[in-house]
Design a protein around this motif. Structure first.
Motif, short mmCIF file in Angstrom:
data_model
loop_
_atom_site.label_atom_id
_atom_site.label_comp_id
_atom_site.label_asym_id
_atom_site.label_seq_id
_atom_site.Cartn_x
_atom_site.Cartn_y
_atom_site.Cartn_z
N ILE A 40 0.84 -1.21 0.00
CA ILE A 40 0.00 0.00 0.00
C ILE A 40 0.87 1.25 0.00
N ASP A 41 1.93 1.24 0.81
CA ASP A 41 2.82 2.40 0.85
C ASP A 41 3.46 2.64 -0.52
N ARG A 42 3.84 1.57 -1.20
CA ARG A 42 4.50 1.74 -2.49
C ARG A 42 3.52 2.16 -3.58
N LEU A 43 2.29 1.70 -3.45
CA LEU A 43 1.27 2.18 -4.38
C LEU A 43 1.01 3.67 -4.17
N VAL A 46 2.68 6.18 -6.37
CA VAL A 46 2.25 6.30 -7.76
C VAL A 46 1.07 7.27 -7.82
N THR A 47 1.19 8.30 -8.65
CA THR A 47 0.15 9.33 -8.69
C THR A 47 -1.01 8.96 -9.61
N ARG A 48 -0.84 7.97 -10.45
CA ARG A 48 -1.90 7.60 -11.38
C ARG A 48 -2.94 6.71 -10.70
N ARG A 49 -4.08 6.58 -11.34
CA ARG A 49 -5.16 5.73 -10.84
C ARG A 49 -5.15 4.42 -11.63
N PHE A 50 -5.33 3.31 -10.92
CA PHE A 50 -5.41 1.99 -11.56
C PHE A 50 -6.87 1.56 -11.61
N GLU A 51 -7.41 1.51 -12.81
CA GLU A 51 -8.83 1.22 -12.97
C GLU A 51 -9.15 -0.26 -12.78
N ARG A 52 -8.21 -1.15 -13.14
CA ARG A 52 -8.47 -2.60 -13.10
C ARG A 52 -7.30 -3.29 -12.40
#
Length: 283
Positions: A40-43, A46-52
């Motif tokens: 979770i910390d590493r995600l 990342v500034t982008r959103r992951f849709e899937r």
């Protein structure tokens, strides 16, 4: 034509271990929240959103809840059929996932790569499942883990039989990620020390974390005398408080599905990159 190599790990034992999670209290596996927090910390870098999102493993209810709260369309695969049924996951082993190509922007694998029979094949499948500029992020218990246990099982009077899993090191997984086509691969290790009063406390933790042996064929059971010898060897050299330091080395890895907008890696060995920079999406 060469014959396929014999499997190292038993699929049946794998399923049984995974299904054990469905019967244990949520807090029995002490490693799961540590791994989940790291992912979770590493995600969060990342500034982008992951849709899937594809999650490999349905054993951590808290991680599943967190991912769903992000609004991503979450697909879960799980090798344990009972655990899969209880969580709504697709019952399949990690190296046999058969889903449409390029159908995920993010794949999370919180433990298990170290006990897959076909590690390159599993990574090739995951690379194919990622859409361009999709991210694979995972963790496994890697090389150098459980050094005291590994020494104890080789003590005098114990049959010289393989009982512990082979381990994957940082260099191997980094090279493999690159070979199967991931861009910007990053691998690092987190050393976690846990103090135990005896061998049996460690074994309880290993069972709860799904880290006991899956070797195929299963080694013959230890005799009572062998268990006693290993237990004595394990506590030899204990600290004054009668506890032993055991180490788990958590290998964290990431890689991106190639995309033309990504920065190109420098010549091999010419520089180092921080994980924070590697996890940034393309501009």
């Amino acid at each position: 034509m060469s014959q396929p190599s014999a499997p190292i790990f038993s699929a049946a034992r794998q399923r049984a271990q995974r299904d054990r999670f469905a019967r244990l209290p949520a807090d029995a596996d002490f490693l799961a929240p540590i791994i989940a927090e790291t992912l979770i910390d590493r995600l969060a870098m990342v500034t982008r959103r992951f849709e899937r999102t594809l999650l490999i493993g349905a054993h951590d209810a808290a991680l599943i809840a967190h991912l769903r709260q992000t609004g991503t369309a979450l697909t879960i695969v799980e090798a344990g059929p009972r655990l899969a049924a209880a969580t709504g996951a697709i019952p399949v082993e990690a190296d046999a996932i058969d889903l449409p190509f390029a159908s995920f922007d993010l794949i999370l694998w919180p433990g298990g790569l170290d006990a897959v029979n076909d590690v390159p094949g599993a990574l090739v499948r995951l690379r194919a499942l990622l859409a361009p500029d999709g991210l694979l992020l995972g963790t496994f218990v890697g090389d150098g883990s459980l050094p005291r246990l590994r020494r104890a099982v080789m003590t005098d009077g114990v049959r010289s039989i393989a009982r512990l899993h082979p381990q994957i090191d940082l260099a191997a997984i980094g090279n493999l990620l690159q070979r199967v086509g991931f861009a910007l691969p990053v691998v690092d290790v987190e050393a976690l020390t846990v103090r135990y009063a005896d061998l049996f406390a460690l074994v309880r933790d290993l069972r709860a974390a799904g880290l006991t042996s899956r070797l195929d064929p299963a080694p013959p059971p230890l005799t009572r005398d062998e268990v006693a010898r290993i237990a004595i060897a394990y506590i030899a050299g204990a600290d004054p408080d009668a506890r032993i330091d055991e180490q788990f080395r958590l290998v964290h890895f990431s890689g991106w599905a190639p995309h033309p907008g990504q920065p190109q890696p420098a010549r091999r060995g010419s520089a180092t990159a921080s994980l924070t920079e590697a996890l940034k999406p393309k501009s």
